[in-house]
Write a protein that holds these residues in place. Sequence first.
Motif, PDB file in Angstrom:
ATOM      1  N   ALA A 146       0.826  -1.204   0.000  1.00  0.00           N
ATOM      2  CA  ALA A 146       0.000   0.000   0.000  1.00  0.00           C
ATOM      3  C   ALA A 146       0.860   1.254   0.000  1.00  0.00           C
ATOM      4  N   ALA A 147       1.984   1.220   0.736  1.00  0.00           N
ATOM      5  CA  ALA A 147       2.869   2.378   0.803  1.00  0.00           C
ATOM      6  C   ALA A 147       3.489   2.665  -0.556  1.00  0.00           C
ATOM      7  N   TRP A 148       3.879   1.597  -1.276  1.00  0.00           N
ATOM      8  CA  TRP A 148       4.486   1.829  -2.581  1.00  0.00           C
ATOM      9  C   TRP A 148       3.475   2.345  -3.592  1.00  0.00           C
ATOM     10  N   LEU A 149       2.280   1.774  -3.600  1.00  0.00           N
ATOM     11  CA  LEU A 149       1.246   2.258  -4.506  1.00  0.00           C
ATOM     12  C   LEU A 149       0.919   3.723  -4.229  1.00  0.00           C
ATOM     13  N   ALA A 150       0.880   4.093  -2.946  1.00  0.00           N
ATOM     14  CA  ALA A 150       0.595   5.487  -2.603  1.00  0.00           C
ATOM     15  C   ALA A 150       1.752   6.394  -3.005  1.00  0.00           C
ATOM     16  N   GLY A 151       2.974   5.957  -2.720  1.00  0.00           N
ATOM     17  CA  GLY A 151       4.130   6.783  -3.054  1.00  0.00           C
ATOM     18  C   GLY A 151       4.290   6.984  -4.547  1.00  0.00           C
ATOM     19  N   SER A 152       4.146   5.921  -5.324  1.00  0.00           N
ATOM     20  CA  SER A 152       4.267   6.047  -6.767  1.00  0.00           C
ATOM     21  C   SER A 152       3.089   6.819  -7.345  1.00  0.00           C
ATOM     22  N   GLY A 153       1.917   6.692  -6.705  1.00  0.00           N
ATOM     23  CA  GLY A 153       0.762   7.460  -7.159  1.00  0.00           C
ATOM     24  C   GLY A 153       0.976   8.952  -7.008  1.00  0.00           C
ATOM     25  N   LEU A 154       1.522   9.366  -5.859  1.00  0.00           N
ATOM     26  CA  LEU A 154       1.790  10.790  -5.650  1.00  0.00           C
ATOM     27  C   LEU A 154       2.802  11.302  -6.671  1.00  0.00           C
ATOM     28  N   LEU A 155       3.830  10.517  -6.931  1.00  0.00           N
ATOM     29  CA  LEU A 155       4.843  10.936  -7.901  1.00  0.00           C
ATOM     30  C   LEU A 155       4.245  11.122  -9.290  1.00  0.00           C
ATOM     31  N   ALA A 156       3.310  10.255  -9.652  1.00  0.00           N
ATOM     32  CA  ALA A 156       2.706  10.345 -10.978  1.00  0.00           C
ATOM     33  C   ALA A 156       1.965  11.652 -11.177  1.00  0.00           C
ATOM     34  N   TYR A 157       1.542  12.289 -10.081  1.00  0.00           N
ATOM     35  CA  TYR A 157       0.855  13.570 -10.161  1.00  0.00           C
ATOM     36  C   TYR A 157       1.737  14.706  -9.684  1.00  0.00           C
ATOM     37  N   SER A 158       3.044  14.547  -9.822  1.00  0.00           N
ATOM     38  CA  SER A 158       3.991  15.574  -9.384  1.00  0.00           C
ATOM     39  C   SER A 158       4.888  15.978 -10.548  1.00  0.00           C
ATOM     40  N   TRP A 159       5.248  17.231 -10.556  1.00  0.00           N
ATOM     41  CA  TRP A 159       6.129  17.744 -11.595  1.00  0.00           C
ATOM     42  C   TRP A 159       7.054  18.777 -10.964  1.00  0.00           C
ATOM     43  N   PRO A 160       8.332  18.436 -10.797  1.00  0.00           N
ATOM     44  CA  PRO A 160       9.260  19.390 -10.190  1.00  0.00           C
ATOM     45  C   PRO A 160       9.324  20.690 -10.966  1.00  0.00           C
ATOM     46  N   GLY A 161       9.311  21.787 -10.253  1.00  0.00           N
ATOM     47  CA  GLY A 161       9.382  23.080 -10.906  1.00  0.00           C
ATOM     48  C   GLY A 161      10.602  23.218 -11.792  1.00  0.00           C
ATOM     49  N   GLN A 162      10.419  23.861 -12.925  1.00  0.00           N
ATOM     50  CA  GLN A 162      11.481  24.143 -13.889  1.00  0.00           C
ATOM     51  C   GLN A 162      12.047  22.897 -14.565  1.00  0.00           C
ATOM     52  N   MET A 163      11.420  21.743 -14.403  1.00  0.00           N
ATOM     53  CA  MET A 163      11.947  20.536 -15.048  1.00  0.00           C
ATOM     54  C   MET A 163      11.471  20.455 -16.489  1.00  0.00           C
ATOM     55  N   ASP A 164      12.410  20.177 -17.377  1.00  0.00           N
ATOM     56  CA  ASP A 164      12.084  20.018 -18.786  1.00  0.00           C
ATOM     57  C   ASP A 164      11.250  18.760 -19.000  1.00  0.00           C
ATOM     58  N   HIS A 165      10.303  18.839 -19.922  1.00  0.00           N
ATOM     59  CA  HIS A 165       9.409  17.717 -20.194  1.00  0.00           C
ATOM     60  C   HIS A 165      10.184  16.453 -20.546  1.00  0.00           C
ATOM     61  N   ALA A 166      11.265  16.608 -21.297  1.00  0.00           N
ATOM     62  CA  ALA A 166      12.027  15.443 -21.748  1.00  0.00           C
ATOM     63  C   ALA A 166      12.730  14.729 -20.599  1.00  0.00           C
ATOM     64  N   LEU A 167      12.944  15.417 -19.504  1.00  0.00           N
ATOM     65  CA  LEU A 167      13.664  14.818 -18.375  1.00  0.00           C
ATOM     66  C   LEU A 167      12.739  14.166 -17.355  1.00  0.00           C
ATOM     67  N   ARG A 168      11.437  14.442 -17.455  1.00  0.00           N
ATOM     68  CA  ARG A 168      10.544  13.993 -16.386  1.00  0.00           C
ATOM     69  C   ARG A 168      10.439  12.472 -16.309  1.00  0.00           C
ATOM     70  N   ASN A 169      10.441  11.780 -17.441  1.00  0.00           N
ATOM     71  CA  ASN A 169      10.328  10.324 -17.399  1.00  0.00           C
ATOM     72  C   ASN A 169      11.500   9.695 -16.656  1.00  0.00           C
ATOM     73  N   ASP A 170      12.708  10.220 -16.900  1.00  0.00           N
ATOM     74  CA  ASP A 170      13.875   9.705 -16.178  1.00  0.00           C
ATOM     75  C   ASP A 170      13.742   9.993 -14.691  1.00  0.00           C
ATOM     76  N   TRP A 171      13.295  11.199 -14.371  1.00  0.00           N
ATOM     77  CA  TRP A 171      13.110  11.569 -12.971  1.00  0.00           C
ATOM     78  C   TRP A 171      12.071  10.671 -12.317  1.00  0.00           C
ATOM     79  N   LEU A 172      10.978  10.410 -13.037  1.00  0.00           N
ATOM     80  CA  LEU A 172       9.897   9.594 -12.487  1.00  0.00           C
ATOM     81  C   LEU A 172      10.369   8.166 -12.243  1.00  0.00           C
ATOM     82  N   ASP A 173      11.146   7.617 -13.155  1.00  0.00           N
ATOM     83  CA  ASP A 173      11.686   6.270 -12.959  1.00  0.00           C
ATOM     84  C   ASP A 173      12.556   6.199 -11.708  1.00  0.00           C
TER      85      ASP A 173
END
Length: 250
Positions: A146-173
């Motif tokens: 449950a903790a992992w599903l919640a943690g990964s869920g929050l990340l999926a709806y997060s976008w670090p400020g000033q991050m380029d779109h092309a870099l977000r997938n690497d950051w998310l992984d």
Amino acid sequence: METTSSSLVGAQTAEAPAAADAAQEPHTGPHTSPHTGDPAEAQQPEAAAPVPAARRTAAGFLAADFPWYGLDGAFTGPRRLMQVGTAADGTVEHGSTGHGDEPSARGEIATGEKERFAVVITVASNPLRRSSDGTGVLEATSVSSAAWLAGSGLLAYSWPGQMDHALRNDWLDQQTEAAWELADDLDGEDWSTLSLPVDGEPTTFHYRESEFGWVLAGSTGSGVHLGAYGRGMSAYGLGFAAISDLGTYE
């Protein structure tokens, strides 16, 4: 939740805005055409009348053999069904319900307004069991699931400020892997404990905060594990309750 030691809690996170339409629908088998003659006839559009996504989502929730949870009656804002996760044999293993604003990965960046939402994830409590094809043993679900599903869920709806779109997938992984490591160490220093009511009974949750929001996870007395994540809403005042009527969720 059907998992192996190499697949963590499944091949996909609980929430995935990039595939929202697919994520909001339970996995089902291929459409069976009523036609039995010419294959060309079977491909005609009228043979597969679309079913509204909301109806398919509700059907997935109704197919579960465990209780679903959401915020208790103290929350008076909008509620919605989000998505369910199924095993290879179609068994429903987990799902989530949304409360408050509908989260968006770039919501605050795009609108300038801070979103206020909480998502509750219900995970069926499964003992160690054999895989559906009989070739291996599947991990039991736990509070860490449950903790992992919640943690990964929050990340999926997060976008670090000033991050380029092309870099977000690497950051998310990278961050999703980190979320798994954190979920696997609930007694570590990154977590604190928080007591919140579940069906009116005080229940201990593992809790942590980050710049993107908060995550918590615990177990209920009704045979399920609960995870939750949110932003803009304080976790300290929340309570959880089994959902008696799915019709109260849009």
